[in-house]
Design an enzyme around this catalytic site. Structure first.
Site, PDB file in Angstrom:
ATOM      1  N   GLU A   1      12.721  14.095  -6.016  1.00 12.57           N
ATOM      2  CA  GLU A   1      11.381  14.478  -6.788  1.00 12.57           C
ATOM      3  C   GLU A   1      11.963  15.358  -8.072  1.00 12.57           C
ATOM      4  O   GLU A   1      12.895  16.268  -7.766  1.00 12.57           O
ATOM      5  CB  GLU A   1      10.690  15.131  -5.918  1.00 12.57           C
ATOM      6  CG  GLU A   1       9.611  15.785  -6.767  1.00 12.57           C
ATOM      7  CD  GLU A   1       8.541  16.667  -5.929  1.00 12.57           C
ATOM      8  OE1 GLU A   1       7.125  17.040  -6.399  1.00 12.57           O
ATOM      9  OE2 GLU A   1       8.978  17.346  -4.967  1.00 12.57           O
TER      10      GLU A   1
ATOM     11  N   GLU B   1      14.747  21.286  -8.842  1.00 11.41           N
ATOM     12  CA  GLU B   1      13.947  22.343  -9.707  1.00 11.41           C
ATOM     13  C   GLU B   1      14.740  23.180 -10.399  1.00 11.41           C
ATOM     14  O   GLU B   1      15.723  23.801  -9.654  1.00 11.41           O
ATOM     15  CB  GLU B   1      12.834  23.209  -8.517  1.00 11.41           C
ATOM     16  CG  GLU B   1      12.063  24.235  -9.193  1.00 11.41           C
ATOM     17  CD  GLU B   1      11.384  23.905 -10.160  1.00 11.41           C
ATOM     18  OE1 GLU B   1      11.351  24.356 -11.294  1.00 11.41           O
ATOM     19  OE2 GLU B   1      10.683  22.848 -10.184  1.00 11.41           O
TER      20      GLU B   1
ATOM     21  N   ASN C   1      18.878  21.726 -13.754  1.00 12.54           N
ATOM     22  CA  ASN C   1      18.259  21.045 -14.699  1.00 12.54           C
ATOM     23  C   ASN C   1      18.363  19.664 -14.831  1.00 12.54           C
ATOM     24  O   ASN C   1      19.539  19.143 -14.638  1.00 12.54           O
ATOM     25  CB  ASN C   1      18.522  21.642 -16.017  1.00 12.54           C
ATOM     26  CG  ASN C   1      17.809  21.287 -17.368  1.00 12.54           C
ATOM     27  OD1 ASN C   1      17.379  19.997 -17.518  1.00 12.54           O
ATOM     28  ND2 ASN C   1      17.530  22.169 -18.170  1.00 12.54           N
TER      29      ASN C   1
ATOM     30  N   ASP D   1       5.560  18.667 -17.002  1.00 12.69           N
ATOM     31  CA  ASP D   1       5.086  19.276 -18.112  1.00 12.69           C
ATOM     32  C   ASP D   1       4.477  18.205 -19.420  1.00 12.69           C
ATOM     33  O   ASP D   1       5.069  17.204 -19.408  1.00 12.69           O
ATOM     34  CB  ASP D   1       6.163  20.037 -18.853  1.00 12.69           C
ATOM     35  CG  ASP D   1       5.491  20.895 -20.025  1.00 12.69           C
ATOM     36  OD1 ASP D   1       4.717  20.727 -20.696  1.00 12.69           O
ATOM     37  OD2 ASP D   1       5.869  22.227 -20.065  1.00 12.69           O
TER      38      ASP D   1
ATOM     39  N   THR E   1       0.376  17.913  -4.008  1.00  8.76           N
ATOM     40  CA  THR E   1       1.260  18.982  -4.508  1.00  8.76           C
ATOM     41  C   THR E   1       0.120  20.100  -4.411  1.00  8.76           C
ATOM     42  O   THR E   1      -0.851  19.848  -4.518  1.00  8.76           O
ATOM     43  CB  THR E   1       1.801  18.793  -5.786  1.00  8.76           C
ATOM     44  OG1 THR E   1       0.762  18.755  -6.943  1.00  8.76           O
ATOM     45  CG2 THR E   1       2.424  17.358  -5.962  1.00  8.76           C
TER      46      THR E   1
END
Length: 213
Positions: free
Chosen positions: A44, A69, A98, A120, A193
């Protein structure tokens, strides 16, 4: 949204290096050895506070999951959720990294599934290259994904969803599912989520696509 600094995060990450893996590039091509089994690996990208990946790891014990994350203050929340929900956490790892180039962390065909959840949207045109469904990211996914694997993308942002449909199609990907109201079909396999719960509670439609190369 700006995340509150957690001064204890560094110590927490060091204490739990058995499943919050430092230096992931060192494990490229060897993730199954780290999991100590030969189960397929799903990742993920942007795991957030961890509700999705923890839910998936519990629901699918025959799959290994890796959550990525970049925000340290967020991944410690995900890690605590792992500790609380899956004490043995034998099919879940986290990376505080990253994900600009997944090819540095995963070998060719090493991954069996990729999840992009509520990424995003980067709505300004000049930021197009930052969208996780932009062609340069698709190139990465194609490289690390097994030929039989899927990219599964969920969002509440209609503009990003439409952009992604065009981007994936232009890249030559096969769209295996295009769903404009995910919760209307009551999919029992869908793990929500935190964002998804919040948006759907307000009556916002959730969009999902599944695609392969």
């Amino acid at each position: 949204m700006r995340q509150r600094n957690k001064p204890w995060a560094d110590d927490f990450l060091k204490e739990h290096q058995h499943f919050i893996i430092p230096n992931p590039t060192e494990h490229k091509g060897k993730w199954k050895a780290l999991f100590k089994n030969d189960k397929p690996i799903h990742i993920e990208v942007g795991t957030g506070k961890g509700q999705f990946i923890v839910g998936m790891a519990k629901q699918y014990p025959d799959i290994n999951f890796i959550g990525i994350e970049v925000a340290k203050s967020i991944i410690v929340t995900a890690a605590q959720k792992v500790l609380d929900s899956i004490p043995e956490h034998d099919n879940i790892l986290l990376l505080n990294e990253n994900a600009n180039d997944l090819r540095e962390m995963f070998d060719e065909n090493e991954v069996a599934g990729i999840y992009l959840n509520f990424s995003d949207p980067w709505p300004k045109n000049r930021h197009e290259k930052r969208r996780l469904t932009y062609k340069t990211f698709l190139e990465q996914y194609q490289k690390i994904l097994d030929p039989s694997g899927q990219v599964i993308f969920k969002t509440d942002n209609r503009g990003l969803f439409e952009y992604s449909l065009v981007s994936l199609t232009d890249y030559g990907m096969k769209l295996e599912e295009v769903n404009l109201d995910l919760h209307a079909i009551d999919d029992p396999t869908n793990v929500m989520t935190e964002y998804e719960e919040r948006f759907s509670a307000k009556g916002q439609p959730i969009y999902r696509l599944k695609a392969s190369f």
